[in-house]
Design a protein around this motif. Structure first.
Motif, PDB file in Angstrom:
ATOM      1  N   GLY A 159       0.467  -1.211 -16.054  1.00  0.00           N
ATOM      2  CA  GLY A 159       0.362   0.239 -16.171  1.00  0.00           C
ATOM      3  C   GLY A 159       1.086   0.899 -15.007  1.00  0.00           C
ATOM      4  O   GLY A 159       1.554   0.229 -14.082  1.00  0.00           O
ATOM      5  N   ASP A 160       1.190   2.217 -15.055  1.00  0.00           N
ATOM      6  CA  ASP A 160       1.898   2.992 -14.026  1.00  0.00           C
ATOM      7  C   ASP A 160       0.893   3.714 -13.120  1.00  0.00           C
ATOM      8  O   ASP A 160      -0.225   4.042 -13.541  1.00  0.00           O
ATOM      9  N   GLY A 161       1.333   4.011 -11.908  1.00  0.00           N
ATOM     10  CA  GLY A 161       0.472   4.771 -11.002  1.00  0.00           C
ATOM     11  C   GLY A 161       0.945   4.642  -9.564  1.00  0.00           C
ATOM     12  O   GLY A 161       1.916   3.924  -9.279  1.00  0.00           O
ATOM     13  N   ALA A 162       0.263   5.359  -8.688  1.00  0.00           N
ATOM     14  CA  ALA A 162       0.598   5.319  -7.265  1.00  0.00           C
ATOM     15  C   ALA A 162      -0.678   5.413  -6.439  1.00  0.00           C
ATOM     16  O   ALA A 162      -1.630   6.094  -6.816  1.00  0.00           O
ATOM     17  N   GLY A 163      -0.655   4.709  -5.301  1.00  0.00           N
ATOM     18  CA  GLY A 163      -1.777   4.790  -4.364  1.00  0.00           C
ATOM     19  C   GLY A 163      -1.217   4.807  -2.952  1.00  0.00           C
ATOM     20  O   GLY A 163      -0.119   4.278  -2.707  1.00  0.00           O
ATOM     21  N   ALA A 164      -1.954   5.421  -2.044  1.00  0.00           N
ATOM     22  CA  ALA A 164      -1.442   5.574  -0.678  1.00  0.00           C
ATOM     23  C   ALA A 164      -2.577   5.489   0.324  1.00  0.00           C
ATOM     24  O   ALA A 164      -3.728   5.802   0.006  1.00  0.00           O
ATOM     25  N   VAL A 165      -2.235   5.064   1.525  1.00  0.00           N
ATOM     26  CA  VAL A 165      -3.183   5.162   2.645  1.00  0.00           C
ATOM     27  C   VAL A 165      -2.441   5.754   3.843  1.00  0.00           C
ATOM     28  O   VAL A 165      -1.227   5.589   3.980  1.00  0.00           O
ATOM     29  N   PHE A 166      -3.197   6.429   4.695  1.00  0.00           N
ATOM     30  CA  PHE A 166      -2.639   6.926   5.947  1.00  0.00           C
ATOM     31  C   PHE A 166      -3.253   6.146   7.094  1.00  0.00           C
ATOM     32  O   PHE A 166      -4.479   6.050   7.203  1.00  0.00           O
ATOM     33  N   LEU A 167      -2.382   5.560   7.919  1.00  0.00           N
ATOM     34  CA  LEU A 167      -2.832   4.811   9.101  1.00  0.00           C
ATOM     35  C   LEU A 167      -2.565   5.654  10.337  1.00  0.00           C
ATOM     36  O   LEU A 167      -1.471   6.200  10.496  1.00  0.00           O
ATOM     37  N   ARG A 168      -3.568   5.697  11.207  1.00  0.00           N
ATOM     38  CA  ARG A 168      -3.425   6.491  12.434  1.00  0.00           C
ATOM     39  C   ARG A 168      -3.661   5.592  13.645  1.00  0.00           C
ATOM     40  O   ARG A 168      -4.635   4.823  13.672  1.00  0.00           O
ATOM     41  N   ALA A 169      -2.793   5.697  14.631  1.00  0.00           N
ATOM     42  CA  ALA A 169      -2.972   4.913  15.857  1.00  0.00           C
ATOM     43  C   ALA A 169      -4.219   5.397  16.595  1.00  0.00           C
ATOM     44  O   ALA A 169      -4.467   6.595  16.681  1.00  0.00           O
ATOM     45  N   ALA A 170      -5.000   4.424  17.073  1.00  0.00           N
ATOM     46  CA  ALA A 170      -6.189   4.791  17.851  1.00  0.00           C
ATOM     47  C   ALA A 170      -6.343   3.817  19.006  1.00  0.00           C
ATOM     48  O   ALA A 170      -6.154   2.608  18.834  1.00  0.00           O
ATOM     49  N   GLU A 171      -6.643   4.349  20.172  1.00  0.00           N
ATOM     50  CA  GLU A 171      -6.943   3.485  21.312  1.00  0.00           C
ATOM     51  C   GLU A 171      -8.449   3.245  21.314  1.00  0.00           C
ATOM     52  O   GLU A 171      -9.210   4.122  20.903  1.00  0.00           O
ATOM     53  N   GLY A 172      -8.860   2.059  21.736  1.00  0.00           N
ATOM     54  CA  GLY A 172     -10.302   1.839  21.798  1.00  0.00           C
ATOM     55  C   GLY A 172     -10.632   0.377  21.895  1.00  0.00           C
ATOM     56  O   GLY A 172      -9.773  -0.462  22.195  1.00  0.00           O
TER      57      GLY A 172
END
Ligand code: UT7
Length: 325
Positions: A159-172
């Motif tokens: 099937g067709d479609g799209a998915g996404a994630v946002f990665l953010r740099a974090a110190e810790g």
């Protein structure tokens, strides 16, 4: 220490739903066979103006919304796809323009159904190396356009479609974020799942022939069961974790039998395995981020929980990732 925190996820499915009965009008198959052998009940199909890029832009925007991020935070865009709209520019830079991002860099990754895990791995490495602070990772596919509708062994599966994630740099202290990723390939198995034809190949009338997907399903199935098991064990061992540390399995969605088998091996309760294959079918590189977007969006996956992802695709290529949300 820099870690890549998975701050948001978003998905997009085209409006057109194609039922198993509709597929049975095209090829010699049945709703019962497809459900029993694959777990698929229906799939979505991009139509008209919808493209890999247009779907990726919407999924990307939704991931940014969940993360509370603006375009100014997006330094890197990686799109995993086997169905780019053009040989170049990449889908990633088209998405950059579509989202109004005016800095940074982007490129596409070709790793078939394992494309999202590959892209996640690359982005995580670049964030850790200080090359980007915010990365948008997208899987977007229009497999409906590379299917042979005369081949019942493949055309019902995707099937067709799209998915996404946002990665953010974090110190810790490193408790949250991508813990590890694990990538593999075995090119000698390239002919059990591939797309025939090539860029520049034309039909008698001179029209482009993008090629069609070809698969030896039973062989791919056999390799998938073995390689995915190895890959999840590798991810847990690399982090000194036992099976019971996993809160959620978010697997590539190719076949319910492979997915449920993996859940059982890990000793996970069925409700701890995110399943979308029934509704989405196999959306290749989009399947894991689509499943993540669904389970994070409806509140099943919670902050602090450990998510295990795994995928295998044409190449063969496969891999896994462990992420604390
Ligand atoms: O995302 C990338 C990774 N992909 C995968 O992991 C996919 C892995 N493979 C699979 O999921 C399964 O192998 C399939 C779903 C593709 C096929 O299921 P299977 O249980 O392995 O079926 P099979 O290929 O062994 O075929 C069994 C029978 C055959 O008939 P005969 O030779 O026994 O008479 C096929 O011709 O089922 C037949 N068949 C179908 N019958 C009705 C194959 N496709 C269909 C169909 N409808 N759509």
């Amino acid at each position: 220490m820099i870690r890549s925190v998975l701050a948001g996820a978003g998905g997009y499915l085209p409006g057109r739903v194609v039922s198993n009965d509709e597929m049975a009008a095209l090829v010699d198959t049945s709703d019962a066979w497809i459900r029993e052998r694959t777990g698929i009940h229906q799939r979505y199909r991009a139509e008209g103006e919808e493209t890999t890029t247009s779907m990726a832009v919407i999924a990307g925007r939704r991931a940014l919304e969940m993360a509370g991020a603006t375009a100014a935070e997006v330094d890197l865009i990686i799109v995993a796809t086997s169905t780019p709209d053009q040989a170049f520019p990449s889908v990633a830079v088209r998405v950059q323009a579509g989202l109004g991002v005016d800095h940074g860099f982007g490129f596409d990754v070709s790793a078939a159904c394992a494309g999202f895990v590959y892209a996640l791995s690359i982005a995580d490495e670049m964030i850790r190396a200080g090359r980007a602070r915010g990365a948008l990772i997208i899987g977007s596919e229009v497999f409906s356009r590379i299917l042979d509708y005369g081949d019942r062994g493949t055309c019902v599966l995707f099937g067709d479609g799209a998915g996404a994630v946002f990665l953010r740099a974090a110190e810790g202290d490193g408790a949250q974020g991508v813990l590890s990723t694990h990538l593999h390939a075995q090119g000698s198995l390239g002919d059990i799942l591939y797309v025939d034809g090539a860029v520049g190949v034309t039909d008698a009338a001179g029209a482009p022939m993008p090629g069609k997907l070809r698969m030896h399903g039973r062989e791919v199935f056999r390799h998938a069961v073995q390689r995915l098991s190895e890959s999840v064990e590798e991810a847990l061992a690399a982090n000194g974790l036992a099976h019971d540390a996993v809160d959620w399995l978010v697997p590539h969605q190719a076949n319910i039998r492979i997915i449920e088998g993996m859940g059982r091996k890990l000793g996970l309760a069925p409700e701890r395995v995110v399943i979308t294959v029934d509704r989405h079918a196999n959306t290749s590189a989009a399947s894991i981020p689509l499943a993540l977007a669904e389970a994070m969006g409806d509140g099943r996956i919670q902050h602090g929980q450990l998510v295990l992802m795994e995928a295998l695709g044409g190449g063969l290529v496969w891999g896994s990732a462990l992420v604390r949300i």
